[in-house]
Write a protein that holds these residues in place. Structure first.
Motif, PDB file in Angstrom:
ATOM      1  N   THR A 170      -0.414 -18.017  12.071  1.00 31.33           N
ATOM      2  CA  THR A 170      -0.891 -18.969  11.279  1.00 31.33           C
ATOM      3  C   THR A 170      -2.123 -18.407  10.419  1.00 31.33           C
ATOM      4  O   THR A 170      -3.062 -17.775  11.029  1.00 31.33           O
ATOM      5  CB  THR A 170      -1.480 -20.231  12.136  1.00 31.33           C
ATOM      6  N   THR A 186      -5.089 -19.041   7.659  1.00 30.66           N
ATOM      7  CA  THR A 186      -6.013 -20.113   7.014  1.00 30.66           C
ATOM      8  C   THR A 186      -6.832 -19.478   5.837  1.00 30.66           C
ATOM      9  O   THR A 186      -7.149 -18.461   5.848  1.00 30.66           O
ATOM     10  CB  THR A 186      -7.058 -20.679   8.080  1.00 30.66           C
ATOM     11  N   VAL A 238       9.225 -24.100   2.256  1.00 30.43           N
ATOM     12  CA  VAL A 238       8.255 -25.063   2.149  1.00 30.43           C
ATOM     13  C   VAL A 238       7.962 -25.667   0.824  1.00 30.43           C
ATOM     14  O   VAL A 238       8.341 -25.085  -0.165  1.00 30.43           O
ATOM     15  CB  VAL A 238       6.874 -24.390   2.519  1.00 30.43           C
ATOM     16  N   VAL A 252      -6.002 -24.539   3.309  1.00 33.32           N
ATOM     17  CA  VAL A 252      -4.708 -24.858   4.175  1.00 33.32           C
ATOM     18  C   VAL A 252      -4.596 -23.846   5.318  1.00 33.32           C
ATOM     19  O   VAL A 252      -5.135 -22.753   5.251  1.00 33.32           O
ATOM     20  CB  VAL A 252      -3.326 -24.730   3.116  1.00 33.32           C
ATOM     21  N   ASP A 253      -3.669 -24.405   6.307  1.00 33.27           N
ATOM     22  CA  ASP A 253      -3.180 -23.544   7.342  1.00 33.27           C
ATOM     23  C   ASP A 253      -1.601 -23.491   7.184  1.00 33.27           C
ATOM     24  O   ASP A 253      -0.916 -24.370   6.878  1.00 33.27           O
ATOM     25  CB  ASP A 253      -3.347 -24.258   8.778  1.00 33.27           C
ATOM     26  N   PHE A 281       5.707 -23.309   7.532  1.00 32.84           N
ATOM     27  CA  PHE A 281       4.978 -24.639   7.533  1.00 32.84           C
ATOM     28  C   PHE A 281       3.637 -24.576   6.904  1.00 32.84           C
ATOM     29  O   PHE A 281       2.983 -23.491   7.038  1.00 32.84           O
ATOM     30  CB  PHE A 281       5.179 -25.247   8.951  1.00 32.84           C
ATOM     31  N   ALA A 323       0.275 -27.145   5.949  1.00 33.63           N
ATOM     32  CA  ALA A 323      -0.496 -28.344   6.275  1.00 33.63           C
ATOM     33  C   ALA A 323      -2.064 -28.113   5.619  1.00 33.63           C
ATOM     34  O   ALA A 323      -2.610 -26.927   5.746  1.00 33.63           O
ATOM     35  CB  ALA A 323      -0.645 -28.819   7.495  1.00 33.63           C
ATOM     36  N   PRO A 324      -2.736 -29.106   5.188  1.00 36.04           N
ATOM     37  CA  PRO A 324      -4.067 -29.068   5.064  1.00 36.04           C
ATOM     38  C   PRO A 324      -4.799 -28.555   6.142  1.00 36.04           C
ATOM     39  O   PRO A 324      -4.325 -28.826   7.522  1.00 36.04           O
ATOM     40  CB  PRO A 324      -4.317 -30.446   4.708  1.00 36.04           C
ATOM     41  N   HIS A 325      -5.886 -27.699   5.833  1.00 32.73           N
ATOM     42  CA  HIS A 325      -6.674 -27.126   6.930  1.00 32.73           C
ATOM     43  C   HIS A 325      -7.157 -28.360   8.095  1.00 32.73           C
ATOM     44  O   HIS A 325      -7.506 -29.440   7.535  1.00 32.73           O
ATOM     45  CB  HIS A 325      -7.823 -26.504   6.494  1.00 32.73           C
ATOM     46  N   HIS A 328      -5.298 -30.176   9.765  1.00 33.55           N
ATOM     47  CA  HIS A 328      -4.527 -31.261   9.842  1.00 33.55           C
ATOM     48  C   HIS A 328      -3.771 -31.539  11.258  1.00 33.55           C
ATOM     49  O   HIS A 328      -3.546 -30.528  11.991  1.00 33.55           O
ATOM     50  CB  HIS A 328      -3.311 -31.188   8.840  1.00 33.55           C
ATOM     51  N   ASP A 365      -1.077 -32.311  12.246  1.00 29.39           N
ATOM     52  CA  ASP A 365       0.109 -31.879  12.691  1.00 29.39           C
ATOM     53  C   ASP A 365       0.193 -30.301  12.713  1.00 29.39           C
ATOM     54  O   ASP A 365       1.295 -29.775  13.089  1.00 29.39           O
ATOM     55  CB  ASP A 365       1.224 -32.261  11.628  1.00 29.39           C
TER      56      ASP A 365
END
Length: 329
Positions: free
Chosen positions: A249, A251, A286, A297-298, A321, A323-325, A327, A329
Motif C-alpha cells: 500500500t 500513500t 481502478v 490517497v492510499d 484499489f 481510496a481516500p487516505h 478511508h 474501506d
C-alpha cells in the motif's frame, strides 16, 4: 603419529579404521573419495589447531550447454550469470537475517558478509568458475577469537549459499517439488524469488547449464545441476505464480488523473528521510474519476521487483484499489 609417518596403504588403513569406529552421528557426509579425503585432512588440521577451523568455504560453478564453445562463452553472459548468482546469495542472506520485504536496499553489513570473490579455470567443454567468501569466516565462527562452548556459529555467507542451493535444487527437481514452490518463496520472500528468476532467465536465454558445488569446512560437498531447459521452466513457474511480486500500500498525493496515462503518486522517499519522490503506477482497472489532483490517497498495488543487467533492482507497480487516505474501506 602424523600422516607423514605412514606409507599410503597404512595411512588408508588407519583412516578407514577411524571411520568404522566413529559413532553414526559423527560420521562425515561426503560426495566422493576426493571429498572424503578433504574432510579428513581438514579434521586433522583442526585438531592440530586446538579445535579451530582454519579453512574457508569455497564453491565451483561449471557452465556447460549450447552457450559454451570449447571452454569459452560470451563475457556478457558470464557476467550476468555471476551477478545474478551473487544477488541470489545476498538476497538469501537478507532473508536469513529476517529481511524478507522487497522495499528498500539491503544493508551494507549483509552485503559485505555475503560477498563472494572469483577465480576461474577452464575445463574441457565447459568454463569452471571458482568462488569463495570475501569475508574472513573465522570472525563469525569464533567471535572474539573464542570457540563456542555449545554448537557452532555458521557464517552468514554459508547459510546464504545453502539457501541458494536449495532454491536451485528446487528448479532441478521441479516435477517433484512444484507443490512446495509457493511455500518456499513465501518463507524466503519476494527479493529471493526475483533474484532466482533473474538467474534462471539468464541461464535459459544464454543456453547455459549450471553445475554448482559448494564445500564447507568439515561438511560434505553439496552439488546441484540445473539445465537451461529446467531454468526456463522454473522462471515460467515463478512468473506464473506471481512469486516475484507482492501486494503493498502506497500513500501519497495524486499528481496525474488520466485514463490514458500512468498514475503519478508523490510519496515520502523510503530511502531518504525528508525527501519526496514521484512513483509511476500502472492504472490497472481502478477508476480515478472520483478523485482530484493533489488528493491524499492510499493505493493498494502489486509490486514487482526485477533485476536489470548489472544487478540493479527495478520496481514496477500496478494499481489494484484506490481510496481516500484513512478511508474505512
Amino acid at each position: 603419529m602424523g600422516t607423514n609417518d605412514l606409507d599410503d596403504d597404512a595411512f588408508m588403513d588407519q583412516f578407514l579404521q577411524e571411520l568404522s569406529d566413529a559413532p553414526d552421528d559423527e560420521f562425515p557426509e561426503w560426495a566422493d573419495a576426493e571429498d572424503l579425503g578433504r574432510l579428513h585432512l581438514q579434521s586433522f588440521a583442526s585438531e592440530l589447531a586446538g579445535g579451530l577451523e582454519l579453512h574457508q568455504s569455497r564453491g565451483f560453478l561449471r557452465l556447460t550447454g549450447d552457450g559454451v564453445r570449447g571452454h569459452s562463452l560470451n563475457l556478457d553472459d558470464a557476467g550476468i550469470v555471476l551477478s545474478n548468482f551473487q544477488r541470489l546469495v545476498t538476497s538469501a542472506g537478507a532473508s536469513h537475517e529476517g529481511v524478507k520485504y522487497s522495499r528498500g536496499p539491503i544493508s551494507q553489513e549483509i552485503i559485505q558478509r555475503t560477498q563472494l570473490a572469483l577465480t576461474s579455470s577452464p575445463g574441457r567443454g565447459s568454463v569452471v568458475l571458482e568462488f569463495q567468501p570475501v569475508a574472513d569466516e573465522s570472525r563469525e565462527r569464533y567471535p572474539n577469537g573464542e570457540i563456542p562452548l555449545v554448537g557452532e556459529n555458521a557464517p552468514l555467507v554459508e547459510a546464504s549459499v545453502d539457501i541458494a542451493f536449495s532454491v536451485l535444487s528446487t528448479a532441478a527437481d521441479l516435477d517433484k517439488q512444484l507443490d512446495s514452490v509457493d511455500e518456499l518463496f513465501g518463507d524466503l520472500g519476494v527479493r529471493v524469488a526475483s533474484a532466482a528468476l533473474a538467474l534462471a532467465e539468464t541461464a535459459a536465454s544464454a543456453r547455459l547449464d549450471l553445475n554448482l558445488s559448494w564445500q564447507r569446512p568439515g561438511i560434505g560437498r553439496r552439488k546441484v545441476e540445473v539445465s537451461a531447459a529446467q531454468c526456463a521452466t522454473f522462471s515460467a513457474v515463478l512468473k506464473g505464480h506471481g512469486l516475484d511480486s507482492d501486494v503493498d500500500t502506497l500513500t501519497g498525493s495524486l499528481r496525474t488523473i488520466s485514463d490514458r496515462k500512468k498514475i503519478d503518486l508523490e510519496i515520502d522517499d523510503p530511502e531518504n528521510e525528508g525527501q519526496r519522490i514521484i512513483v509511476p503506477i500502472a492504472k490497472g482497472d481502478v477508476d480515478l474519476t472520483p478523485f482530484h489532483l493533489g488528493q491524499l490517497v492510499d493505493i493498494s498495488v502489486e509490486s514487482r521487483l526485477s533485476i536489470k543487467p548489472g544487478g540493479a533492482e527495478r520496481r514496477t507497480y500496478t494499481a489494484l484499489f484506490i481510496a481516500p487516505h484513512n478511508h474505512p474501506d
